[in-house]
Scaffold this active site. Sequence first.
Site, short mmCIF file in Angstrom:
data_model
loop_
_atom_site.label_atom_id
_atom_site.label_comp_id
_atom_site.label_asym_id
_atom_site.label_seq_id
_atom_site.Cartn_x
_atom_site.Cartn_y
_atom_site.Cartn_z
N CYS B 38 32.51 42.63 69.60
CA CYS B 38 32.06 43.49 70.70
C CYS B 38 33.08 43.51 71.83
O CYS B 38 32.89 44.19 72.83
CB CYS B 38 30.68 43.09 71.18
SG CYS B 38 30.60 41.47 71.93
N CYS B 108 28.43 42.37 80.51
CA CYS B 108 29.43 41.35 80.85
C CYS B 108 28.84 40.26 81.73
O CYS B 108 29.17 39.08 81.58
CB CYS B 108 30.62 41.97 81.57
SG CYS B 108 31.48 43.17 80.57
#
Lengths: 397, 157
Positions: B38, B108
């Site tokens: 990812c 994130c």
Amino acid sequence: MSKFIYLDNAATTKVKEEVYEAMQPYWKELYGNASSIYSFAGKSKKAIEDARETVAKFLGAKPEEIYFTGSGSESDNWALKAVAFAKREKGKHIITSKIEHHAILNTCEYLEKLGYEISYIDVDEYGVVKMDELKAAIREDTILISVMFANNEIGTIQPIKEIGSIAHEHGILFHTDAVQAYGHEPIDVNQLNIDMLSASGHKMNGPKGVGILYLRNSVKIGPFIHGGAQERGRRAGTYNTPAIVGFGKATEIAEREMDRRRNYETELRDYLIERVLSEVPYTRLNGHKTNRLSGNANFSFRFIEGESLLILLDQKGIAGSSGSACTSGSLDPSHVLLAIGLPHEIAHGSLRLTLSEENTKEEIDYVVEELKQIVERLRNMSPLYEDFVKSEKKQND
Amino acid sequence: MSQVIEYSETVMEHFSNPRNVGEIEDASGVGTVGNAKCGDIMRIYLDVNDEQIIQDCKFKTFGCGAAVATSSMATEMIKGKSVKEALQLTNKAVQEALGGLPDVKVHCSLLAEEAVHAAFWDYAQKNHLEIEGLKPPVEDIDETKEFYEMSGEKGRE
């Protein structure tokens, strides 16, 4: 930050001065609607037909086979959807490649929803369509083969003539998305067995918002945009005269200067590739070493991620692009880089630099020096690099 | 291929001058989360003293600008704190401290929280401690569909 080095010419190009000048009269002076009858509009009409002739000559086609559209994407949509509709009685099978631009891939996906079947042909490690797979995919009900002329990410040029010839042997229409190649590579639609071709103005120093679809006279498909009688009833919408004139002028320049430009770009590109591969460790070139667009270089730097790389390059005045997922808003890296067999991790660390004839060797030297430092900086921050260094050390101990 | 991502000034500042980059030798705890698939991997190193105070904290991150900035901010926020306090760090707090993140980058900040927790889990294991509310780290975040849904993104198809 005064320095600015533009290395994203595959995204878009600067309009050439000569093109810009040629367009100017058609905004405020010769603004007439080219479809009108009075002589004032006739000047616009004449300018459009001149542009059409220039484009036709450039492609080895007839003027009536050139249709002006709003973009390369529109041309792609038109070609695929109109062929699908026109040939629906013959069949519902289309062949394309896995590395097409989204203007083709997403159109194919849409057609799948309407009941069409699409075969997405694999490519080899350099991004060349696998010809045996393409041949094997052909069926009784195949109505169209659409393969791009040159890839926008890795620059690989496809065996267009051969694909066209296979298509014609089976009585199948052949379309090519030549958005990256038009004006950069020699194209003769007859020699290369092309029935339909999409191109765009802004990829070859022309204006944005204008494209063309070459449509061989024998191809009978309906319009994509319905409305007025423009383009012999096949593409409605008031003529975008300045943009069409710009497209014609950019084509005229391409015809005149393509060889010189390609040679210059190829030399500069190879210099860039050679320096990067020899001076930045753990780096690979994506695409083929020689069989690629003259301005295209695409690298993968192991252990680092593309978006971080782009931001740091930007801070040094360098504009490039990446196939990293983080730059596209999706979680997957570029479908092209995955199709040539790169693992996700390597695909995330890709950098595309696309040159023009305006770039200089000095600029490339600056880019390489900055790139070396930036890659090292990001690697020092990367847990993948840390693991790699430790495992190397272990092996050496 | 590329798209301009709009980052706040604080994100850009932390990305350009990240705090606490590096490794800690013989760390009290190390946590690594995410995966290359990812595009984000974060590793957090902790140096925790006998009073359970985080004396030092370092990170290494493979990822985009937001991933680097959240790592930097998260380490700043837990440094000097007690283990108990540091465990209260949420992705939301990191995001706020950064002046917000673009929607596609929210995952994130989740990764930063996960990385800190993974490092604490390692610390607890090494010291045979039971820390209330601490769960073992998720081995492969990429396969955790909720992860993407939580961040408002569509799951992988």
